[in-house]
Write a protein that holds these residues in place. Structure first.
Motif, PDB file in Angstrom:
ATOM      1  N   GLU A   1       0.803  -1.225   0.000  1.00 39.65           N
ATOM      2  CA  GLU A   1       0.000   0.000   0.000  1.00 39.65           C
ATOM      3  C   GLU A   1       0.837   1.278   0.000  1.00 39.65           C
ATOM      4  OE1 GLU A   1      -3.223   2.577   0.084  1.00 39.65           O
ATOM      5  OE2 GLU A   1      -3.169   0.420  -0.320  1.00 39.65           O
ATOM      6  N   LYS A   2       1.841   1.368   0.866  1.00 39.90           N
ATOM      7  CA  LYS A   2       2.595   2.614   1.019  1.00 39.90           C
ATOM      8  C   LYS A   2       3.844   2.685   0.148  1.00 39.90           C
ATOM      9  CE  LYS A   2      -0.219   4.235   4.105  1.00 39.90           C
ATOM     10  NZ  LYS A   2      -1.091   5.379   3.777  1.00 39.90           N
ATOM     11  N   LEU A   3       4.151   1.620  -0.579  1.00 41.91           N
ATOM     12  CA  LEU A   3       5.320   1.593  -1.469  1.00 41.91           C
ATOM     13  C   LEU A   3       6.617   1.934  -0.727  1.00 41.91           C
ATOM     14  CD1 LEU A   3       3.797   3.397  -4.595  1.00 41.91           C
ATOM     15  CD2 LEU A   3       3.802   0.963  -4.082  1.00 41.91           C
ATOM     16  N   GLU A   4       6.705   1.497   0.515  1.00 42.88           N
ATOM     17  CA  GLU A   4       7.885   1.839   1.318  1.00 42.88           C
ATOM     18  C   GLU A   4       9.144   1.146   0.809  1.00 42.88           C
ATOM     19  OE1 GLU A   4       5.901   2.581   5.721  1.00 42.88           O
ATOM     20  OE2 GLU A   4       6.154   0.524   5.000  1.00 42.88           O
ATOM     21  N   ALA A   5       9.008  -0.105   0.359  1.00 42.15           N
ATOM     22  CA  ALA A   5      10.188  -0.858  -0.074  1.00 42.15           C
ATOM     23  C   ALA A   5      10.858  -0.218  -1.278  1.00 42.15           C
ATOM     24  CB  ALA A   5       9.798  -2.308  -0.392  1.00 42.15           C
ATOM     25  N   ILE A   6      10.065   0.281  -2.218  1.00 35.38           N
ATOM     26  CA  ILE A   6      10.650   0.904  -3.411  1.00 35.38           C
ATOM     27  C   ILE A   6      11.309   2.235  -3.047  1.00 35.38           C
ATOM     28  CG2 ILE A   6       8.529   2.101  -4.123  1.00 35.38           C
ATOM     29  CD1 ILE A   6      11.119   0.479  -6.449  1.00 35.38           C
ATOM     30  N   GLN A   7      10.754   2.931  -2.070  1.00 35.07           N
ATOM     31  CA  GLN A   7      11.386   4.176  -1.627  1.00 35.07           C
ATOM     32  C   GLN A   7      12.735   3.893  -0.951  1.00 35.07           C
ATOM     33  OE1 GLN A   7       8.589   7.220   0.106  1.00 35.07           O
ATOM     34  NE2 GLN A   7       7.116   5.533  -0.034  1.00 35.07           N
ATOM     35  N   LEU A   8      12.784   2.840  -0.146  1.00 35.03           N
ATOM     36  CA  LEU A   8      14.058   2.454   0.468  1.00 35.03           C
ATOM     37  C   LEU A   8      15.089   2.085  -0.588  1.00 35.03           C
ATOM     38  CD1 LEU A   8      13.245   0.292   3.627  1.00 35.03           C
ATOM     39  CD2 LEU A   8      14.724   2.309   3.530  1.00 35.03           C
ATOM     40  N   ASP A   9      14.661   1.322  -1.607  1.00 40.21           N
ATOM     41  CA  ASP A   9      15.598   0.925  -2.655  1.00 40.21           C
ATOM     42  C   ASP A   9      16.046   2.118  -3.490  1.00 40.21           C
ATOM     43  OD1 ASP A   9      15.701  -1.668  -1.873  1.00 40.21           O
ATOM     44  OD2 ASP A   9      14.684  -2.524  -3.604  1.00 40.21           O
ATOM     45  N   GLY A  10      15.189   3.134  -3.584  1.00 42.17           N
ATOM     46  CA  GLY A  10      15.619   4.367  -4.255  1.00 42.17           C
ATOM     47  C   GLY A  10      16.779   5.016  -3.528  1.00 42.17           C
ATOM     48  N   GLU A  11      16.730   5.027  -2.197  1.00 42.70           N
ATOM     49  CA  GLU A  11      17.827   5.590  -1.409  1.00 42.70           C
ATOM     50  C   GLU A  11      19.084   4.721  -1.516  1.00 42.70           C
ATOM     51  OE1 GLU A  11      17.705   8.542  -0.145  1.00 42.70           O
ATOM     52  OE2 GLU A  11      15.600   8.744  -0.724  1.00 42.70           O
ATOM     53  N   ILE A  12      18.889   3.413  -1.587  1.00 48.66           N
ATOM     54  CA  ILE A  12      20.032   2.506  -1.764  1.00 48.66           C
ATOM     55  C   ILE A  12      20.697   2.763  -3.109  1.00 48.66           C
ATOM     56  CG2 ILE A  12      20.713   0.080  -2.042  1.00 48.66           C
ATOM     57  CD1 ILE A  12      18.432  -0.638  -0.103  1.00 48.66           C
ATOM     58  N   LEU A  13      19.885   2.897  -4.164  1.00 52.14           N
ATOM     59  CA  LEU A  13      20.429   3.179  -5.500  1.00 52.14           C
ATOM     60  C   LEU A  13      21.216   4.486  -5.489  1.00 52.14           C
ATOM     61  CD1 LEU A  13      20.472   2.488  -8.587  1.00 52.14           C
ATOM     62  CD2 LEU A  13      18.447   3.954  -8.789  1.00 52.14           C
ATOM     63  N   PHE A  14      20.674   5.507  -4.842  1.00 50.89           N
ATOM     64  CA  PHE A  14      21.338   6.814  -4.821  1.00 50.89           C
ATOM     65  C   PHE A  14      22.664   6.738  -4.073  1.00 50.89           C
ATOM     66  CE2 PHE A  14      21.299  11.478  -3.663  1.00 50.89           C
ATOM     67  CZ  PHE A  14      21.476  11.903  -4.961  1.00 50.89           C
ATOM     68  N   SER A  15      22.702   5.965  -2.998  1.00 55.41           N
ATOM     69  CA  SER A  15      23.945   5.800  -2.244  1.00 55.41           C
ATOM     70  C   SER A  15      24.991   5.051  -3.059  1.00 55.41           C
ATOM     71  CB  SER A  15      23.656   5.063  -0.934  1.00 55.41           C
ATOM     72  OG  SER A  15      24.825   4.907  -0.177  1.00 55.41           O
ATOM     73  N   LEU A  16      24.565   4.006  -3.775  1.00 55.57           N
ATOM     74  CA  LEU A  16      25.490   3.263  -4.635  1.00 55.57           C
ATOM     75  C   LEU A  16      25.991   4.133  -5.784  1.00 55.57           C
ATOM     76  CD1 LEU A  16      23.619  -0.175  -4.834  1.00 55.57           C
ATOM     77  CD2 LEU A  16      25.737   0.292  -3.601  1.00 55.57           C
ATOM     78  N   LEU A  17      25.146   5.041  -6.245  1.00 54.50           N
ATOM     79  CA  LEU A  17      25.544   5.954  -7.323  1.00 54.50           C
ATOM     80  C   LEU A  17      26.719   6.826  -6.881  1.00 54.50           C
ATOM     81  CD1 LEU A  17      24.619   6.834 -10.207  1.00 54.50           C
ATOM     82  CD2 LEU A  17      23.311   8.641  -9.099  1.00 54.50           C
ATOM     83  N   HIS A  18      26.719   7.205  -5.616  1.00 56.58           N
ATOM     84  CA  HIS A  18      27.827   8.009  -5.075  1.00 56.58           C
ATOM     85  C   HIS A  18      29.154   7.287  -5.248  1.00 56.58           C
ATOM     86  CE1 HIS A  18      29.747  10.198  -1.400  1.00 56.58           C
ATOM     87  NE2 HIS A  18      30.070  10.781  -2.541  1.00 56.58           N
ATOM     88  N   ARG A  19      29.125   5.964  -5.142  1.00 53.32           N
ATOM     89  CA  ARG A  19      30.347   5.171  -5.237  1.00 53.32           C
ATOM     90  C   ARG A  19      30.738   4.878  -6.684  1.00 53.32           C
ATOM     91  NH1 ARG A  19      31.397  -0.724  -2.312  1.00 53.32           N
ATOM     92  NH2 ARG A  19      33.285  -1.261  -3.465  1.00 53.32           N
ATOM     93  N   PHE A  20      29.738   4.552  -7.515  1.00 52.42           N
ATOM     94  CA  PHE A  20      30.048   4.052  -8.856  1.00 52.42           C
ATOM     95  C   PHE A  20      29.923   5.114  -9.951  1.00 52.42           C
ATOM     96  CE2 PHE A  20      28.832   0.222  -6.477  1.00 52.42           C
ATOM     97  CZ  PHE A  20      29.934  -0.581  -6.741  1.00 52.42           C
ATOM     98  N   ALA A  21      29.251   6.217  -9.690  1.00 53.93           N
ATOM     99  CA  ALA A  21      29.142   7.296 -10.678  1.00 53.93           C
ATOM    100  C   ALA A  21      29.034   8.626  -9.935  1.00 53.93           C
ATOM    101  CB  ALA A  21      27.936   7.076 -11.585  1.00 53.93           C
ATOM    102  N   PRO A  22      30.130   9.084  -9.325  1.00 54.81           N
ATOM    103  CA  PRO A  22      30.081  10.285  -8.470  1.00 54.81           C
ATOM    104  C   PRO A  22      29.641  11.548  -9.200  1.00 54.81           C
ATOM    105  CG  PRO A  22      32.349   9.551  -8.866  1.00 54.81           C
ATOM    106  CD  PRO A  22      31.467   8.477  -9.364  1.00 54.81           C
ATOM    107  N   VAL A  23      29.953  11.669 -10.496  1.00 57.25           N
ATOM    108  CA  VAL A  23      29.537  12.869 -11.241  1.00 57.25           C
ATOM    109  C   VAL A  23      28.017  12.920 -11.346  1.00 57.25           C
ATOM    110  CG1 VAL A  23      29.651  14.048 -13.469  1.00 57.25           C
ATOM    111  CG2 VAL A  23      31.707  12.959 -12.540  1.00 57.25           C
ATOM    112  N   ALA A  24      27.407  11.794 -11.671  1.00 49.82           N
ATOM    113  CA  ALA A  24      25.944  11.728 -11.758  1.00 49.82           C
ATOM    114  C   ALA A  24      25.314  11.972 -10.388  1.00 49.82           C
ATOM    115  CB  ALA A  24      25.511  10.365 -12.306  1.00 49.82           C
TER     116      ALA A  24
END
Length: 472
Positions: free
Chosen positions: A229-252
């Motif tokens: 109902e609240k789509l909490e899991a996808i929001q958490l994974d969005g934050e995980i993706l953004f954190s991984l982006l810091h490591r693997f594509a810092p410019v983006a």
């Protein structure tokens, strides 16, 4: 109303907006729904229509141009190898999972893709453990609040594919059955719009009952909580993706942070639909092959590859200085970075592991609790791919035993296994006893007991045994 999963963002957790592009696809679906029965799409009716090898109408936006074909001889070899694996699935999954992963990365042969997805996801075992359950759900009336929403979404799913082009055709009927059955199977979750394209992809490769159990496995094992109902899991994974982006594509990462673009704005549809509405179809199938084998890390890798090659250098950022331009760029990705060979190679080379994801999950979950409190939806533990799912659910061998290829006439039975060999060995033992003891190389004599046979193994039998554990 159905839960939202649009890439244009969520006004608030659990908001009810439609998928982006749904209006356009709905118009296309309405236009094509007048074509009539499914057979008319293939030239059986008035105008002759051609479809590509994936089933999309040639000339539509979904049809693909010229593709790099796998040589027929190579394809036949891969089919033979996959048949051997599927017919001995327990052994391969227990002892040679790395080989399965390698073959999924190369691409599952189209003729066996549906069967392979069922085995990889555990849907095959789930079906055997719940025989008759889908028929029971299929015959149930269902909750009217979900049935109306599902009915309205049917014509939006791949309206240019031969299975779903006709309103009321067999494809839409099966899609309705699968989605309705899921709302009865998990009434606490109900229906989410992002489940429709996922179920549609499954139906392109397998019958409705098998597609239902694969959908159950995706929702409960691969992506638990994504469609709640609240789509909490996808929001958490969005934050995980953004954190991984810091490591693997810092410019983006730096650019998206500067523009204050929340991950939920661009990755929701990517992940919830497993890129089925984003990538060219040949790339979708290769991503799904790896996703069923290796789990959600494949979705993270695809997302990181797309972001890296879209926003990962100062040169690329020249044309998207503002928030609007950046979002437009992410909605209209460069076809070159989504091309099958390029994308698959980038996915395999990106070193994002289950450990990275789980570590980030703990970090983001802690931040979530500090800022928003406890999660309202308690999701099951996420399992990372086929091996983890297989290990978590010990199953009877019957569920994966291949069907018999030889059917005997009524009343006729096969002789007990091994009887002829035993009788032959017994006769050989009697002959040797009649001829006297067997001389050994050192001149001593070895007595042979009645019914026993000497332990002897030829080179042929040795290589045969080794071949059981060695697959070329």
């Amino acid at each position: 109303m159905a839960k939202s999963c649009g890439a244009n963002g969520l006004g608030a957790p659990g908001s009810r907006e439609s998928l982006p592009g749904a209006a356009g696809e709905a118009g296309a679906g309405d236009e094509l729904s007048s074509l009539g029965s499914d057979c008319e799409i293939n030239g059986g009716g008035g105008g002759e229509r051609r479809v590509d090898k994936f089933g999309f109408i040639v000339g539509s936006q979904s049809a693909e141009g010229p593709l790099e074909e796998v040589p027929l001889e190579v394809l036949r070899q891969r089919e033979s190898k996959w048949l051997d694996m599927l017919n001995n699935w327990d052994k391969w999954m227990a002892k040679k999972h790395k080989k399965i992963r390698l073959r999924c990365q190369k691409g599952i042969p189209p003729s066996l893709r549906g069967r392979a997805w069922q085995y990889l996801s555990g849907g095959k075992v789930k079906l055997e453990q719940n025989a008759g359950r889908f028929d029971e759900l299929d015959l149930s009336p269902g909750d009217p609040k979900w049935l109306d929403v599902i009915e309205r979404d049917l014509h939006r799913q791949f309206p240019f594919h031969e299975m779903f082009v006709s309103r009321g055709g067999h494809g839409q009927q099966d899609l309705f059955r699968v989605l309705k059955a899921y709302t009865l199977h998990r009434p606490e979750e109900g229906y989410c719009q992002a489940q429709a394209p996922v179920a549609a992809v499954l139906l392109m490769h397998m019958p409705a009952e098998q597609a239902f159990w694969c959908l159950v496995q995706i929702c409960e094992k691969y992506l638990p909580g994504y469609y709640s109902e609240k789509l909490e899991a996808i929001q958490l994974d969005g934050e995980i993706l953004f954190s991984l982006l810091h490591r693997f594509a810092p410019v983006a990462y730096k650019h998206l942070s500067k523009q204050k673009i929340d991950p939920i704005l661009y990755m929701t549809e990517w992940f919830m639909c497993a890129f089925s509405r984003t990538l060219p179809w040949s790339s979708v199938l290769r991503v799904w092959d790896m996703f069923f084998c290796e789990g959600v890390k494949i979705l993270f890798r695809v997302g990181l590859v797309l972001l890296k090659h879209t926003l990962g250098s100062s040169e690329k950022l020249k044309s998207c200085q503002g928030q609007y331009e950046t979002m437009e760029r992410l909605r209209a990705l460069n076809p070159k970075i989504m091309q099958e060979a390029f994308l698959v190679q980038e996915i395999m080379e990106l070193p994002v592991t289950e450990r990275h994801i789980e570590r980030e999950h703990l970090i983001q979950l802690k931040k979530w609790k500090e800022s928003r409190g406890e999660l309202q939806c308690r999701s099951p533990t996420r399992l990372h791919g086929a091996k983890a799912i297989s290990d978590s659910e010990p199953h009877s061998r019957k569920a994966l035993d291949p069907s018999p290829s030889i059917i005997l006439p009524p009343g006729q039975v096969l002789p007990p296994k091994g009887r002829k060999n035993k009788e032959k060995k017994r006769d050989q033992g009697k002959v040797r006893l009649a001829n006297g003891p067997i001389p050994e190389e050192n001149g001593a004599q070895a007595l042979v007991e009645p019914g026993a046979c000497p332990h002897h193994q030829s080179k042929d039998s040795l290589s045969s045994r080794e071949s059981e554990d060695t697959y070329l």
